[in-house]
Motif scaffolding. Structure first.
Motif, PDB file in Angstrom:
ATOM      1  N   GLN A  21       0.837  -1.212   0.000  1.00  0.00           N
ATOM      2  CA  GLN A  21       0.000   0.000   0.000  1.00  0.00           C
ATOM      3  C   GLN A  21       0.864   1.252   0.000  1.00  0.00           C
ATOM      4  O   GLN A  21       0.577   2.217  -0.721  1.00  0.00           O
ATOM      5  N   GLU A  22       1.929   1.251   0.783  1.00  0.00           N
ATOM      6  CA  GLU A  22       2.799   2.419   0.853  1.00  0.00           C
ATOM      7  C   GLU A  22       3.518   2.637  -0.467  1.00  0.00           C
ATOM      8  O   GLU A  22       3.675   3.773  -0.923  1.00  0.00           O
ATOM      9  N   GLY A  23       3.975   1.549  -1.109  1.00  0.00           N
ATOM     10  CA  GLY A  23       4.669   1.678  -2.382  1.00  0.00           C
ATOM     11  C   GLY A  23       3.779   2.245  -3.468  1.00  0.00           C
ATOM     12  O   GLY A  23       4.198   3.100  -4.256  1.00  0.00           O
ATOM     13  N   LEU A  24       2.523   1.765  -3.524  1.00  0.00           N
ATOM     14  CA  LEU A  24       1.590   2.293  -4.513  1.00  0.00           C
ATOM     15  C   LEU A  24       1.281   3.753  -4.239  1.00  0.00           C
ATOM     16  O   LEU A  24       1.192   4.573  -5.165  1.00  0.00           O
ATOM     17  N   ALA A  25       1.142   4.091  -2.961  1.00  0.00           N
ATOM     18  CA  ALA A  25       0.885   5.487  -2.594  1.00  0.00           C
ATOM     19  C   ALA A  25       2.032   6.388  -3.028  1.00  0.00           C
ATOM     20  O   ALA A  25       1.804   7.501  -3.531  1.00  0.00           O
ATOM     21  N   ASP A  26       3.275   5.928  -2.876  1.00  0.00           N
ATOM     22  CA  ASP A  26       4.432   6.729  -3.283  1.00  0.00           C
ATOM     23  C   ASP A  26       4.419   6.990  -4.781  1.00  0.00           C
ATOM     24  O   ASP A  26       4.693   8.106  -5.241  1.00  0.00           O
ATOM     25  N   VAL A  27       4.119   5.959  -5.571  1.00  0.00           N
ATOM     26  CA  VAL A  27       4.105   6.113  -7.025  1.00  0.00           C
ATOM     27  C   VAL A  27       3.030   7.095  -7.465  1.00  0.00           C
ATOM     28  O   VAL A  27       3.224   7.895  -8.390  1.00  0.00           O
ATOM     29  N   LEU A  28       1.881   7.061  -6.788  1.00  0.00           N
ATOM     30  CA  LEU A  28       0.748   7.918  -7.169  1.00  0.00           C
ATOM     31  C   LEU A  28       0.762   9.272  -6.477  1.00  0.00           C
ATOM     32  O   LEU A  28      -0.087  10.116  -6.745  1.00  0.00           O
ATOM     33  N   HIS A  29       1.728   9.471  -5.558  1.00  0.00           N
ATOM     34  CA  HIS A  29       1.834  10.734  -4.812  1.00  0.00           C
ATOM     35  C   HIS A  29       0.567  11.010  -3.998  1.00  0.00           C
ATOM     36  O   HIS A  29       0.033  12.121  -3.990  1.00  0.00           O
ATOM     37  N   VAL A  30       0.081   9.954  -3.311  1.00  0.00           N
ATOM     38  CA  VAL A  30      -1.027  10.107  -2.378  1.00  0.00           C
ATOM     39  C   VAL A  30      -0.597   9.510  -1.043  1.00  0.00           C
ATOM     40  O   VAL A  30       0.445   8.864  -0.936  1.00  0.00           O
ATOM     41  N   ASP A  31      -1.413   9.711  -0.019  1.00  0.00           N
ATOM     42  CA  ASP A  31      -1.106   9.145   1.284  1.00  0.00           C
ATOM     43  C   ASP A  31      -1.465   7.653   1.315  1.00  0.00           C
ATOM     44  O   ASP A  31      -2.393   7.209   0.637  1.00  0.00           O
ATOM     45  N   ARG A  32      -0.728   6.877   2.131  1.00  0.00           N
ATOM     46  CA  ARG A  32      -1.008   5.451   2.223  1.00  0.00           C
ATOM     47  C   ARG A  32      -2.437   5.189   2.664  1.00  0.00           C
ATOM     48  O   ARG A  32      -3.094   4.236   2.208  1.00  0.00           O
ATOM     49  N   SER A  33      -2.956   6.040   3.560  1.00  0.00           N
ATOM     50  CA  SER A  33      -4.324   5.837   4.041  1.00  0.00           C
ATOM     51  C   SER A  33      -5.344   5.977   2.913  1.00  0.00           C
ATOM     52  O   SER A  33      -6.434   5.396   2.975  1.00  0.00           O
ATOM     53  N   THR A  34      -5.001   6.746   1.874  1.00  0.00           N
ATOM     54  CA  THR A  34      -5.906   6.881   0.727  1.00  0.00           C
ATOM     55  C   THR A  34      -6.043   5.543   0.009  1.00  0.00           C
ATOM     56  O   THR A  34      -7.149   5.118  -0.353  1.00  0.00           O
ATOM     57  N   VAL A  35      -4.903   4.871  -0.223  1.00  0.00           N
ATOM     58  CA  VAL A  35      -4.943   3.551  -0.864  1.00  0.00           C
ATOM     59  C   VAL A  35      -5.734   2.570   0.002  1.00  0.00           C
ATOM     60  O   VAL A  35      -6.544   1.780  -0.503  1.00  0.00           O
ATOM     61  N   ALA A  36      -5.518   2.637   1.306  1.00  0.00           N
ATOM     62  CA  ALA A  36      -6.239   1.741   2.215  1.00  0.00           C
ATOM     63  C   ALA A  36      -7.747   1.959   2.109  1.00  0.00           C
ATOM     64  O   ALA A  36      -8.537   0.991   2.144  1.00  0.00           O
ATOM     65  N   ARG A  37      -8.162   3.182   1.970  1.00  0.00           N
ATOM     66  CA  ARG A  37      -9.598   3.481   1.902  1.00  0.00           C
ATOM     67  C   ARG A  37     -10.185   3.052   0.560  1.00  0.00           C
ATOM     68  O   ARG A  37     -11.347   2.659   0.482  1.00  0.00           O
ATOM     69  N   TRP A  38      -9.378   3.124  -0.525  1.00  0.00           N
ATOM     70  CA  TRP A  38      -9.849   2.566  -1.802  1.00  0.00           C
ATOM     71  C   TRP A  38     -10.133   1.079  -1.640  1.00  0.00           C
ATOM     72  O   TRP A  38     -11.167   0.581  -2.077  1.00  0.00           O
ATOM     73  N   GLU A  39      -9.185   0.402  -1.004  1.00  0.00           N
ATOM     74  CA  GLU A  39      -9.294  -1.051  -0.890  1.00  0.00           C
ATOM     75  C   GLU A  39     -10.375  -1.457   0.114  1.00  0.00           C
ATOM     76  O   GLU A  39     -10.897  -2.575   0.041  1.00  0.00           O
ATOM     77  N   ALA A  40     -10.706  -0.557   1.025  1.00  0.00           N
ATOM     78  CA  ALA A  40     -11.794  -0.832   1.965  1.00  0.00           C
ATOM     79  C   ALA A  40     -13.155  -0.513   1.365  1.00  0.00           C
ATOM     80  O   ALA A  40     -14.193  -0.832   1.945  1.00  0.00           O
TER      81      ALA A  40
END
Length: 493
Positions: A21-40
């Protein structure tokens, strides 16, 4: 597909692509919690992120939408985490309890006017000419003629501010940062700001709480440019004077005439030309926009050696002039890592070439905080920029004109980027690609005078983009020799 399964599919796609989640967030320039909320299943990605997310996951856009689910795409309005600092700023400015701005924006989402049509460029120009008539002293809206086409713009300028041919180097430009000067109080209409945020979040427009330069003094002269800038907040701009454009468009769309005393936001913030010219007394943000012209060798299909002129159609995700034609690059003037060193117009222009044309996503200020101490260090430059800077004379950057845009009071440094070494195009022409700020990129040859003249008359231009294009063409005609066969652009002064 059930929500739980959609969530599992998205997580699986991320893991197959090799991302945490953190790696994808870094590539997209968003916060890790944003990726977590997509997946939730709590949030869906904003529109500007879809193409890159699909690319890094190795899926098509349709496949990605299937993973997230059609119902998720159309679910209840929910801006992502990038808006939280903006909500906090508005709560603090309005004196609201923390969280009130978010609630107000959610409540306004259903009434979003994001599909409101843009009036023709000339309609906006003439409306503001009427509002600010008669002009003061020798300041006039920029008027130019090319062949049979005559255009009037919203850019307030004067003869001494035009045809500057000012090299954007330390020798020709002296723009200094001045810290500590008192800033005028932010002027924000909370109701209009809430509507703006609802429209922005629903449309995927990026509004981030980053620093922005404000113009304090300016003295543009042929061959030399002097200016002083202070610091402001992009949020203050986006929820303040930038709203004047939306008020004007709504007013014109209703069939009304723009008149003093009938436009509350404009009447309060920019009621007359004197207020427009009062740089220290108001928030005067703005930026740098340049006509990029690249020399090309003769070609059996294209014909003789020429310059290719790059013109963009702005995307729907930009803060202003969405879906309009403009030159490229076009950027707000703001610091990247060093407020004092980054104050020069030429520094912003180099950075925007890297971001908007040469693929450097790590210098995109809208993507969040930087982690690199010197983003423009020579070792980090793209291959095209490194080649351009290896030898003097490969890259010409000049300020061609200055004006104040009556739409929102922005300052506009019209510029020309000319790459005169025709070796560049065969080497790097395939690397030139617009970033997310553009919905499309068009090229015009300086040998096609008829097409360029027709382009100048296109009503889809932004006013400042047309100003920079015309001033760039005027300068290119002086330096381009036989590569330029465009009817002379004559000024209406």
């Amino acid at each position: 597909m059930p929500i739980g399964r959609r969530r599992d599919e998205l997580i699986s796609a991320r893991k197959v692509a090799g991302f945490t989640q953190e790696g994808l967030a870094d590539v997209l320039h968003v916060d890790r919690s944003t990726v977590a909320r997509w997946e939730a299943g709590d949030y869906v990605p904003l529109p500007y992120l879809w193409p890159k997310l699909a690319s890094v996951l190795g899926r098509s856009r349709d496949e990605l939408q299937a993973l997230i689910g059609p119902s998720a795409v159309t679910r209840e309005f929910s801006p992502d985490d990038s808006f939280e600092p903006v909500f906090t700023w508005l709560d603090r400015h309005a004196g609201w309890p923390l969280g009130r701005a978010r609630e107000q924006v959610y409540a306004s989402a259903a009434a979003s006017s994001r599909n409101q049509p843009n009036p023709p460029r000339s309609v906006i120009a003439h409306a503001l000419a009427d509002y600010y008539a008669p002009p003061t002293s020798d300041h006039r809206p920029y008027v130019a003629r090319c062949g049979q086409v005559e255009v009037t713009t919203t850019v307030l300028t004067r003869p001494a501010w035009l045809d500057l041919a000012c090299s954007l180097t330390p020798a020709g430009e002296h723009t200094a940062f001045e810290g500590g000067r008192a800033r005028p109080s932010a002027v924000v209409d909370e109701r209009a700001a809430v509507r703006r945020l609802a429209d922005a979040a629903a449309s995927g427009i990026r509004i981030t709480d980053v620093p922005l330069y404000r113009l304090l003094e300016v003295d543009p002269q042929p061959g030399g440019l002097r200016a002083k800038v202070g610091i402001a907040s992009f949020v203050e701009y986006a929820l303040g004077v930038d709203l004047l454009e939306h008020e004007l468009i709504e007013y014109l769309a209703s069939g009304r005439t723009a008149r003093p005393g009938h436009m509350p936001l404009r009447d309060r913030q920019l009621p007359d030309v004197s207020a427009v010219l009062d740089l220290p007394g108001r928030l005067c943000a703005g930026g740098v926009l340049a006509l990029t012209a690249i020399a090309r060798p003769a070609d059996p299909f294209r014909g003789d050696a020429d310059f290719v002129l790059l013109v963009q159609k702005r995307s729907a995700q930009v803060v202003n002039t969405a879906d309009r034609l403009s030159v490229i690059p076009k950027s707000f003037h703001g610091p990247l890592a060093d407020r004092r060193a980054d104050a020069r117009i030429g520094v912003t222009l180099r950075r925007e070439l890297e971001e908007e044309l040469f693929g450097r996503t790590d210098v995109d200020r809208s993507a969040g905080d930087l982690r690199v101490a010197d983003p423009m260090h020579p070792t980090r430059l793209s291959a095209p920029m490194r080649w351009l800077t290896e030898q003097p004379g490969r890259l010409r950057m000049e300020c061609t004109g200055f004006g104040l845009n009556l739409v929102s009071g922005n300052y506009e440094f019209a510029s020309l980027v000319a790459i005169e070494d025709e070796e560049f195009w065969p080497r790097f022409g395939g690397d030139v690609e617009a970033n997310w700020e553009a919905a499309g990129l068009q090229q015009y040859s300086t040998l096609d005078g008829d097409l360029v003249t027709e382009l100048i008359g296109d009503e889809n231009w932004s006013n400042e983009g047309l100003f920079a294009f015309l001033q760039g063409v005027r300068r290119l005609a002086e330096i381009g020799g036989d590569r330029v066969r465009i009817p002379a652009v004559e000024l209406g002064y």
